[in-house]
Enzyme design. Structure first.
Site, mmCIF file in Angstrom:
data_model
loop_
_atom_site.group_PDB
_atom_site.id
_atom_site.type_symbol
_atom_site.label_atom_id
_atom_site.label_comp_id
_atom_site.label_asym_id
_atom_site.label_seq_id
_atom_site.Cartn_x
_atom_site.Cartn_y
_atom_site.Cartn_z
ATOM 1 N N ASP A 1 -0.044 2.367 11.009
ATOM 2 C CA ASP A 1 -0.649 2.524 9.888
ATOM 3 C C ASP A 1 -0.020 3.475 8.163
ATOM 4 O OD1 ASP A 1 -3.259 2.927 7.816
ATOM 5 O OD2 ASP A 1 -4.226 3.694 9.007
HETATM 6 C C1 BGC Z 1 -5.866 2.712 6.415
HETATM 7 C C2 BGC Z 1 -5.168 1.288 7.189
HETATM 8 C C3 BGC Z 1 -5.466 0.379 6.065
HETATM 9 C C4 BGC Z 1 -4.059 0.396 5.290
HETATM 10 C C5 BGC Z 1 -3.592 -0.626 4.251
HETATM 11 C C6 BGC Z 1 -4.247 2.661 5.491
HETATM 12 O O1 BGC Z 1 -4.284 3.859 4.552
HETATM 13 O O2 BGC Z 1 -5.751 3.738 7.429
HETATM 14 O O3 BGC Z 1 -7.091 1.308 7.881
HETATM 15 O O4 BGC Z 1 -5.128 -0.868 7.074
HETATM 16 O O5 BGC Z 1 -4.058 1.141 4.621
HETATM 17 O O6 BGC Z 1 -4.277 -0.623 3.851
#
Ligand code: BGC
Length: 768
Positions: free
Chosen positions: A303
């Site tokens: 993540d």
């Molecule tokens: C989120 C993810 C997301 C990623 C990219 C993160 O803060 O937890 O679910 O896909 O950002 O935007």
């Protein structure tokens, strides 16, 4: 074909330019074999390509950067852009996210294809969560439709539009089960139940990926967040998760496993730690469970920044250690920690990381690129004509309208106030959310245009000849709301009440649009209070005092606590954040053009103190008092145990009657149990019912929940019509994981409940 040839010519030109003689020969050999693509399998092509790559280039595939760039030609603007650009040119970037639109994607792709040594195309990721520009209901609302075909279509439309905008990978579906309405990201998932959640996970994966990933209108999907992110303690975002084996295996894992079995190409790990190990550094989750036990052969992306966050967690000593822990644990791609690209090569050289792990990770990423067809044509998602015709097309709009209608849940309809007649009424519409054209889009709609939703007010006006007047009454939040730098402070301003009250007095009926602004749910939006935010409860009560003929239309990204409204307001519609066609969908339901059919995918608590609240709880040793007024049993002294509205609940404008379910065979003979039930439309209009089957295993070697959803079917019935529905319970429905992770189907006594929600008492027993 033309671009494929160009691309191969490009490989060839590298060959000519290369100063390393041996490399030239290798690349030539590789090229001629790639040309015979039908001879080599994708795995073989990956192997051949890896052979040509330097350690740094392989690590480069594992590096993902965010764009947020505005390309007028390839010129990134912000922050560390210069370094990102240099890395792109060196082939040290395998993926970009947040670069959208054909022009921008082509520009960034061109840099790696034309300027890096091997020209390996980027995989372009984006959070396409519930639509790209044409927005579907938020995923929690979609789940309320229980309509797997419609959910699949919604993902198809999202893939169609996103792929036309140059994107070939979405960070969806989020398949985290959550029982905690305080957690803001429940809006992004399918609710509290692993059975429904698994079916929806499959529908979404199939919708995004289609049957052929190389088709340019499909995109790779990503099951996230692995794992237990929906169980963050107290629903507080990014918090620790402490979860036992039984819950992990029987509640949290199933939708991930279902997504894997449906062929999802990627997984994303999660920000939280699980039982003391950050998911990003968890060998058990990523290597043992996912890659070994489940045999997942796609790749895992971290993540955002979750690799470097292992330092703050107190798991990694420093950034260098974090990179080592993450790659060893099986996190294949680094999203925006910028650590693989800086740390991994030296870690390999110091023998702290085995190069075989780098080969494995880079190989997994390259494999998905081959499957997408990016090596045949890196610009295959870059077609301006397609972009112009596909995005926002009428058929996409019709699809999202269809699902928006199906997602609406009728919670209360005392005296059958709904549906409303289309003429002759003076209707006051009150509430800031009624006129809002952005909030209905919900959170996670990064590419949608501001003000692009049909508001409730617009919908109500365009579907009827009634006299409709509007007063805001009060805002929900102060100031501008946005995805990143948002202001979600509730307003305290009641100066608009007066106008609203006057209007209500003069009207036959009041439609009140209250609830959460879109940016009050989603990532980073945990709430400790679950009532109507701000002064909305006050507004509701003030209007009720002068006109109690109220239809309350709720907008929200999570279950709310609305005890006062549930008691006093005669008519309540759960309208979520329904996307681009929100107002039209709501108007069709309010006027009866569509008979509501949604069912709650999460329990609605009576008060925050009940949370986490879920229907599939365990009985405990003291489930009820022996005598009235007794204290020593599982309960609160100041609140009921039951929800305000249970999982699976939702009314229709018609009514349904169920026969007693019948078990029509024996397990000992057939190794499955067949249950049949008859359902009749006992009302005056055609309607759709979601028939739900719940199972209770009365005693087992690991305690089973009080009931568990194990089947559902949707049936449309005309007035008076009866249909028989049959459910088959196989070992897959009858068993469970014990704490040694073995799947067991145990002999014993079972109860089956069949009805219209999780509290049905319509029941039959059988033995296994
Ligand atoms: C989120 C993810 C997301 C990623 C990219 C993160 O803060 O937890 O679910 O896909 O950002 O935007």
């Amino acid at each position: 074909m033309k671009s494929k040839t160009l691309y191969l010519l490009f490989f060839f030109s590298i060959l000519q330019l290369s100063s390393c003689k041996e490399k030239k020969i290798d690349l030539l050999a590789f090229e001629s074999e790639v040309l015979k693509s039908e001879i080599l399998s994708i795995d073989q092509k990956v192997e051949k390509l890896l052979d040509q790559m330097t350690l740094e280039e392989k690590i480069g595939q594992m590096n993902q950067y965010s764009g947020f760039w505005d390309f007028t030609g390839p010129s990134p603007k912000a922050g560390d852009a210069a370094q990102k650009m240099e890395h792109l040119k060196k082939g040290w970037v395998g993926s970009m996210l947040n670069v959208t639109g054909v022009k921008n994607v082509r520009a960034v792709q061109k840099i790696v294809v034309e300027e890096s040594r091997l020209g390996i195309p980027l995989i372009i990721g984006f959070d396409v969560i519930h639509g790209y520009k044409t927005i579907s209901p938020i995923p929690l609302a979609e789940a309320a439709s229980w309509d797997l075909e419609a959910i699949k279509k919604s993902a198809q439309v999202a893939a169609l539009e996103a792929s036309a905008a140059g994107i070939n990978w979405t960070f969806a579906p989020m398949v985290d089960i959550s029982r905690d309405a305080r957690w803001g990201r429940v809006m992004e998932g399918a609710g509290e139940d692993p059975y429904l959640g698994s079916k929806i996970a499959v529908a979404r994966v199939e919708g995004f990926q289609g049957s052929d990933l190389s088709d340019p209108s499909t995109i790779a999907a990503c099951a996230k967040h692995f794992a237990a992110y929906g169980f963050v303690e107290a629903g507080r975002e990014y918090n620790t998760a402490d979860v036992g084996t039984s819950t992990l295996n029987n509640i949290i894992f199933p939708p991930f496993k279902a997504a894997k079995d449906a062929g999802v190409k990627t997984f994303m790990n999660s920000f939280n730690d699980l039982n003391g190990i950050p998911a990003t550094g968890d060998i058990y989750l990523q290597r043992t469970v996912l890659k070994e036990n489940w045999n997942f052969d796609g790749f895992v992306v971290s993540d955002w920044g979750s690799i470097s966050e292992m330092v703050a967690h107190g798991y990694a000593r420093d950034d260098n250690h974090a990179a080592q822990l993450a790659v060893n644990a099986g996190s294949d791609m680094d999203m925006e920690s910028h650590l693989y690209v800086t740390e991994l090569a030296s870690l390999v050289k110091q023998e702290k990381v085995d190069e075989a792990l780098i080969n494995d990770a880079a190989g997994r990423i390259l494999k998905v690129k081959f499957e997408l067809g990016l090596f045949d044509d890196p610009y295959k998602y870059c077609d301006e004509a397609r972009e112009a015709s596909v995005i926002g097309s009428q058929s996409n709009v019709e699809e999202v309208l269809d699902l928006a209608k199906k997602s609406i849940v009728l919670l209360k309809n005392q005296n059958n106030v709904l549906p409303l007649s289309k003429k002759g009424q003076k209707i006051a519409v009150i509430g800031a959310l009624a006129a809002d054209k952005t909030s209905p889009l919900g959170n996670w709609r990064l590419a949608a245009d501001t003000n692009s939703a049909v508001s409730l007010l617009e919908g109500l006006k365009s579907y009827s000849g009634n006299t409709i007047t509007y007063a805001k009454g009060a805002d929900v939040v102060i100031g501008k709301t946005g995805f990143v730098s948002e202001l979600t402070i509730n307003t305290t301003d009641t100066s608009g009440f007066k106008e609203a009250i006057m209007l209500a007095k003069k009207s036959d009926l009041v439609i009140m649009a209250l609830g959460e602004h879109a940016m009050q749910s989603g990532e980073g939006r945990s709430r400790a209070y679950l009532g109507l935010p701000g002064v909305q409860q006050q507004l509701l009560e003030a209007v009720f005092a002068v006109n109690n003929n109220i239809v309350l239309v709720l907008s929200n990204g999570r279950p709310l606590t609305i005890p006062w409204a549930a008691k006093h307001i005669p008519t309540i519609i759960e309208g979520w954040h329904l996307g681009t066609q929100s107002g039209n969908a709501l108007a069709q339901v309010i006027y009866g053009d569509y008979n509501p059919s949604g069912k709650l995918p999460m329990s609605f608590p009576r008060s925050v103190g009940q949370v986490p609240l879920y229907y599939n709880y365990k009985n405990t040793g003291r489930p009820s008092p022996v005598n009235p007024g007794q204290v020593f049993w599982t309960h609160y002294i100041d609140q009921k145990n039951t929800p305000q509205y249970p999982f699976g609940f939702g009314l229709s404008y018609t009514t349904f009657a169920y026969s007693k379910p019948m078990v029509v065979n024996t397990y000992s003979q057939d190794k499955q149990v067949t249950v049949s039930v008859k359902i009749t439309n006992t009302g005056k209009s055609e309607g759709k019912e979601t028939v739900q089957l719940y199972l209770r295993d009365l005693y087992a070697s690991v305690i089973r929940p009080i009931r568990e959803l194990k089947g559902f079917e949707q049936v449309v019935l005309t007035p008076g019509q009866t249909k028989e529905i049959t459910f088959t319970l196989t070992d897959q429905e009858l068993g469970f994981f014990n704490n040694q992770q073995q799947w067991l189907v145990e002999k014993g006594d079972f109860q089956v409940y069949v009805g219209g929600d999780s509290q049905t008492i319509n029941q039959v027993n059988f033995k296994l």
